[in-house]
Scaffold this motif. Sequence first.
Motif, PDB file in Angstrom:
ATOM      1  N   PRO A  34      52.871  99.316 -46.106  1.00 55.26           N
ATOM      2  CA  PRO A  34      52.420  97.945 -46.381  1.00 55.26           C
ATOM      3  C   PRO A  34      52.884  96.954 -45.307  1.00 55.26           C
ATOM      4  CG  PRO A  34      53.328  98.930 -48.370  1.00 55.26           C
ATOM      5  CD  PRO A  34      53.645  99.860 -47.241  1.00 55.26           C
ATOM      6  N   THR A  35      54.091  97.129 -44.811  1.00 48.22           N
ATOM      7  CA  THR A  35      54.615  96.227 -43.781  1.00 48.22           C
ATOM      8  C   THR A  35      53.832  96.387 -42.483  1.00 48.22           C
ATOM      9  OG1 THR A  35      56.794  96.325 -44.783  1.00 48.22           O
ATOM     10  CG2 THR A  35      56.691  95.551 -42.512  1.00 48.22           C
ATOM     11  N   ILE A  36      53.542  97.629 -42.107  1.00 46.16           N
ATOM     12  CA  ILE A  36      52.755  97.873 -40.896  1.00 46.16           C
ATOM     13  C   ILE A  36      51.381  97.233 -41.038  1.00 46.16           C
ATOM     14  CG2 ILE A  36      51.596  99.662 -39.541  1.00 46.16           C
ATOM     15  CD1 ILE A  36      54.018 101.525 -40.299  1.00 46.16           C
ATOM     16  N   LEU A  37      50.725  97.481 -42.165  1.00 46.92           N
ATOM     17  CA  LEU A  37      49.398  96.906 -42.387  1.00 46.92           C
ATOM     18  C   LEU A  37      49.437  95.385 -42.379  1.00 46.92           C
ATOM     19  CD1 LEU A  37      48.238  99.357 -45.193  1.00 46.92           C
ATOM     20  CD2 LEU A  37      47.298  99.229 -42.869  1.00 46.92           C
ATOM     21  N   TRP A  38      50.458  94.812 -42.987  1.00 46.97           N
ATOM     22  CA  TRP A  38      50.595  93.347 -43.050  1.00 46.97           C
ATOM     23  C   TRP A  38      50.784  92.763 -41.650  1.00 46.97           C
ATOM     24  CZ3 TRP A  38      49.152  89.981 -46.394  1.00 46.97           C
ATOM     25  CH2 TRP A  38      49.682  88.681 -46.392  1.00 46.97           C
ATOM     26  N   ARG A  39      51.633  93.405 -40.834  1.00 43.74           N
ATOM     27  CA  ARG A  39      51.854  92.933 -39.456  1.00 43.74           C
ATOM     28  C   ARG A  39      50.544  92.971 -38.655  1.00 43.74           C
ATOM     29  NH1 ARG A  39      56.433  92.348 -41.339  1.00 43.74           N
ATOM     30  NH2 ARG A  39      58.432  92.662 -40.359  1.00 43.74           N
ATOM     31  N   LEU A  40      49.809  94.069 -38.786  1.00 40.77           N
ATOM     32  CA  LEU A  40      48.551  94.193 -38.049  1.00 40.77           C
ATOM     33  C   LEU A  40      47.503  93.221 -38.570  1.00 40.77           C
ATOM     34  CD1 LEU A  40      48.353  98.063 -37.625  1.00 40.77           C
ATOM     35  CD2 LEU A  40      48.997  96.371 -35.900  1.00 40.77           C
ATOM     36  N   LEU A  41      47.470  92.996 -39.857  1.00 36.36           N
ATOM     37  CA  LEU A  41      46.526  92.040 -40.441  1.00 36.36           C
ATOM     38  C   LEU A  41      46.785  90.640 -39.898  1.00 36.36           C
ATOM     39  CD1 LEU A  41      44.273  91.440 -42.526  1.00 36.36           C
ATOM     40  CD2 LEU A  41      46.096  91.026 -44.176  1.00 36.36           C
ATOM     41  N   ASN A  42      48.043  90.261 -39.808  1.00 34.55           N
ATOM     42  CA  ASN A  42      48.385  88.906 -39.399  1.00 34.55           C
ATOM     43  C   ASN A  42      48.416  88.696 -37.885  1.00 34.55           C
ATOM     44  OD1 ASN A  42      48.703  87.555 -41.943  1.00 34.55           O
ATOM     45  ND2 ASN A  42      50.465  88.865 -42.264  1.00 34.55           N
ATOM     46  N   ASN A  43      48.415  89.778 -37.109  1.00 36.70           N
ATOM     47  CA  ASN A  43      48.497  89.643 -35.652  1.00 36.70           C
ATOM     48  C   ASN A  43      47.274  90.172 -34.920  1.00 36.70           C
ATOM     49  OD1 ASN A  43      51.347  88.623 -35.062  1.00 36.70           O
ATOM     50  ND2 ASN A  43      51.703  90.249 -36.541  1.00 36.70           N
ATOM     51  N   GLY A  44      46.325  90.734 -35.609  1.00 32.51           N
ATOM     52  CA  GLY A  44      45.144  91.293 -34.947  1.00 32.51           C
ATOM     53  C   GLY A  44      45.442  92.664 -34.386  1.00 32.51           C
ATOM     54  N   SER A  45      46.087  92.703 -33.255  1.00 37.88           N
ATOM     55  CA  SER A  45      46.523  93.980 -32.685  1.00 37.88           C
ATOM     56  C   SER A  45      47.920  93.780 -32.121  1.00 37.88           C
ATOM     57  CB  SER A  45      45.564  94.470 -31.598  1.00 37.88           C
ATOM     58  OG  SER A  45      45.595  93.625 -30.483  1.00 37.88           O
ATOM     59  N   LEU A  46      48.671  94.863 -32.120  1.00 38.59           N
ATOM     60  CA  LEU A  46      50.041  94.792 -31.613  1.00 38.59           C
ATOM     61  C   LEU A  46      50.328  95.997 -30.742  1.00 38.59           C
ATOM     62  CD1 LEU A  46      52.088  93.757 -34.789  1.00 38.59           C
ATOM     63  CD2 LEU A  46      51.791  92.408 -32.711  1.00 38.59           C
ATOM     64  N   ARG A  47      51.042  95.751 -29.669  1.00 34.43           N
ATOM     65  CA  ARG A  47      51.550  96.854 -28.869  1.00 34.43           C
ATOM     66  C   ARG A  47      52.610  97.567 -29.694  1.00 34.43           C
ATOM     67  NH1 ARG A  47      52.132  95.206 -22.604  1.00 34.43           N
ATOM     68  NH2 ARG A  47      52.634  97.420 -22.556  1.00 34.43           N
ATOM     69  N   TYR A  48      52.764  98.846 -29.416  1.00 38.66           N
ATOM     70  CA  TYR A  48      53.737  99.645 -30.159  1.00 38.66           C
ATOM     71  C   TYR A  48      55.116  98.988 -30.116  1.00 38.66           C
ATOM     72  CZ  TYR A  48      56.944 103.260 -31.519  1.00 38.66           C
ATOM     73  OH  TYR A  48      57.970 103.932 -32.127  1.00 38.66           O
ATOM     74  N   SER A  49      55.544  98.560 -28.940  1.00 34.52           N
ATOM     75  CA  SER A  49      56.892  97.998 -28.789  1.00 34.52           C
ATOM     76  C   SER A  49      57.077  96.728 -29.612  1.00 34.52           C
ATOM     77  CB  SER A  49      57.206  97.728 -27.318  1.00 34.52           C
ATOM     78  OG  SER A  49      56.267  96.837 -26.767  1.00 34.52           O
ATOM     79  N   LYS A  50      56.046  95.893 -29.672  1.00 38.23           N
ATOM     80  CA  LYS A  50      56.154  94.654 -30.452  1.00 38.23           C
ATOM     81  C   LYS A  50      56.175  94.966 -31.952  1.00 38.23           C
ATOM     82  CE  LYS A  50      54.586  89.989 -30.740  1.00 38.23           C
ATOM     83  NZ  LYS A  50      53.869  88.904 -30.126  1.00 38.23           N
TER      84      LYS A  50
END
Length: 118
Positions: A34-50
């Motif tokens: 859920p945390t991964i999905l939430w981060r991606l939902l709110n940021n569009g796309s993220l680099r692995y490191s971020k």
Amino acid sequence: MRKENSTNLENEVQINASCGMAYTLDLIGGRWKPTILWRLLNNGSLRYSKLRKSMPNISERILILQLRELENDGLVNRIIYPEVPPRVEYKLTELGLKLEPVLRLLSDWGETNRPTGG
């Protein structure tokens, strides 16, 4: 590794086939998904490191495992850019984006009902 012929697996398959809520929770459930999905939902796309830095308590092994499961389930896309060094980004697929109302409701419920420290 799970046994392919275990009663537990058979029960899980049966429940997921007959209950939409169980299927959804199977896809997005767990400590980190859920945390991964939430981060991606709110940021569009993220680099692995971020993504990794935004969740400092997750081990690299678990993050990679969870991302692979989300990718295999069709919820997350892994984009590799042919650069040196290679750049990898993750973003929600169209199917993953359809989880937005569910994730927002879960987040709102948690914010409203989470016990306050005292």
